[in-house]
Design an enzyme around this catalytic site. Structure first.
Site, PDB file in Angstrom:
ATOM      1  N   LYS A 111       0.227  -1.253  -0.128  1.00 33.78           N
ATOM      2  CA  LYS A 111       0.143  -0.348   0.159  1.00 33.78           C
ATOM      3  C   LYS A 111       0.823   1.165   0.314  1.00 33.78           C
ATOM      4  CE  LYS A 111      -3.492   2.963   2.458  1.00 33.78           C
ATOM      5  NZ  LYS A 111      -3.634   3.635   3.492  1.00 33.78           N
ATOM      6  N   GLY A 172      -7.719   9.385   9.523  1.00 31.89           N
ATOM      7  CA  GLY A 172      -8.326   9.353  11.139  1.00 31.89           C
ATOM      8  C   GLY A 172      -9.212  10.536  11.633  1.00 31.89           C
ATOM      9  N   ALA A 199      -9.066   6.038   4.548  1.00 25.81           N
ATOM     10  CA  ALA A 199      -9.462   6.958   5.122  1.00 25.81           C
ATOM     11  C   ALA A 199     -10.087   7.414   5.337  1.00 25.81           C
ATOM     12  CB  ALA A 199      -7.862   7.765   4.824  1.00 25.81           C
ATOM     13  N   GLY A 200     -10.479   8.586   6.784  1.00 28.52           N
ATOM     14  CA  GLY A 200     -11.434   8.709   6.367  1.00 28.52           C
ATOM     15  C   GLY A 200     -13.006   8.415   7.122  1.00 28.52           C
ATOM     16  N   ASN A 221      -8.654   1.628  10.163  1.00 27.45           N
ATOM     17  CA  ASN A 221      -8.718   1.739  11.400  1.00 27.45           C
ATOM     18  C   ASN A 221      -9.462   1.878  12.354  1.00 27.45           C
ATOM     19  OD1 ASN A 221      -5.011   1.441  11.630  1.00 27.45           O
ATOM     20  ND2 ASN A 221      -6.299   0.637  12.961  1.00 27.45           N
ATOM     21  N   THR A 222      -8.828   3.907  12.282  1.00 28.68           N
ATOM     22  CA  THR A 222      -8.842   4.595  13.669  1.00 28.68           C
ATOM     23  C   THR A 222     -10.078   3.680  14.263  1.00 28.68           C
ATOM     24  OG1 THR A 222      -7.631   6.254  12.778  1.00 28.68           O
ATOM     25  CG2 THR A 222      -8.801   6.755  14.555  1.00 28.68           C
TER      26      THR A 222
END
Length: 272
Positions: A111, A172, A199-200, A221-222
């Site tokens: 990635k 994040g 992301a996001g 993830n976050t």
């Protein structure tokens, strides 16, 4: 289910491996969600021959004593590993990190992140394209973290990328899909290219929205790792992805500006 570089993956959910409160929580999140790919970040060579880990959108330590223990945890998950170049701010740094990752994890999958702005962690389109060309020519199967820019997407595909990973919002932030129009246009422009929203995302509903737009998978993830109950949140994302994909495949009705009666008037008796 998605197919990446000729490899069939049995889940539309990818999970990052950073920031979990414990290894047990990480393992339970993967088990309850059924995620098929784990992203792991690799920063740069440590003096003792290991690597220091971290990760903006999904990683963990990857070298030294702690790194070896972490790799054992990841191997025990029984999922495909997608190393990333989180934290790299130049093409050269990203290429070096990718080669380290291939040696450590024994995979050509990478990635590719090349960050251009410290505040938003927005990809650097020039460095990203440069690194993608170098890595693809060297046999890497590149998963570029990019924006919803269709011109950049075309250049990345020309460089040898066969997958695109456009952002939903800055890493994040949990804002969801900041530019649905741009993402919808990108999806329509390259209908046959596997695309992962990366992301996001902050809520399962954000993942469902991505699926309803026709994207093939999401990376989270976050939103999972920082939840009060990470395994439950991971399962929530998995269920939302399933619902959103079913909605997309069912050929949903188009939106209208004006009301339309769900019960037809024709043939009904009318009271005078």
């Amino acid at each position: 289910m998605p197919d990446f570089y000729g490899t069939h993956v049995g889940s539309r959910l990818m999970l990052g491996t950073a920031q979990y409160p414990s290894p047990a929580s990480l393992a339970q999140a993967f088990r309850r969600s059924g995620a098929g790919i784990a992203t792991v970040s690799l920063r740069r060579e440590a003096a003792g021959g290991g690597a220091a880990g971290g990760g903006a959108a999904g990683g963990g330590p990857a070298g030294g004593g702690a790194g070896q223990a972490f790799r054992e945890i990841i191997r025990a998950l029984g999922v495909r590993v997608l190393p990333n170049t989180a934290g790299c701010h130049s093409a050269r740094e990203a290429v070096t990190t990718a080669h380290m990752a291939r040696e450590l994890f024994g995979t050509d999958w990478i990635k590719l992140e090349v960050i251009g702005h410290a505040g938003t962690l927005q990809p650097d389109p020039f460095g990203l394209l440069e690194a993608a060309r170098i890595l693809a020519a060297d046999g890497f199967k590149v998963f570029p973290y990019t924006t919803e820019d269709g011109v950049l997407a075309a250049r990345l595909l020309e460089a040898g990328c066969e997958v695109l990973m456009p952002w939903g919002a800055p890493i994040g932030t949990g804002l969801g899909l900041n530019n649905p129009y741009g993402l919808r246009s990108l999806r329509a422009q390259f209908p046959g290219v596997p695309m992962v929203i990366d992301a996001g995302l902050g809520l399962p509903s954000h993942a469902a929205h991505a699926m309803e737009l026709g994207f093939d998978a999401v990376l989270v993830n976050t939103a999972v790792a920082k939840a009060g109950d990470p395994p439950a949140m991971a399962e929530g994302f998995a269920r939302a992805i399933e619902a959103g994909r079913l909605g997309f495949e069912a050929d949903p009705m188009p939106p209208r500006d004006m009301a339309a009666p769900s019960t037809p008037v024709l043939g009904m008796g009318l009271l005078a």
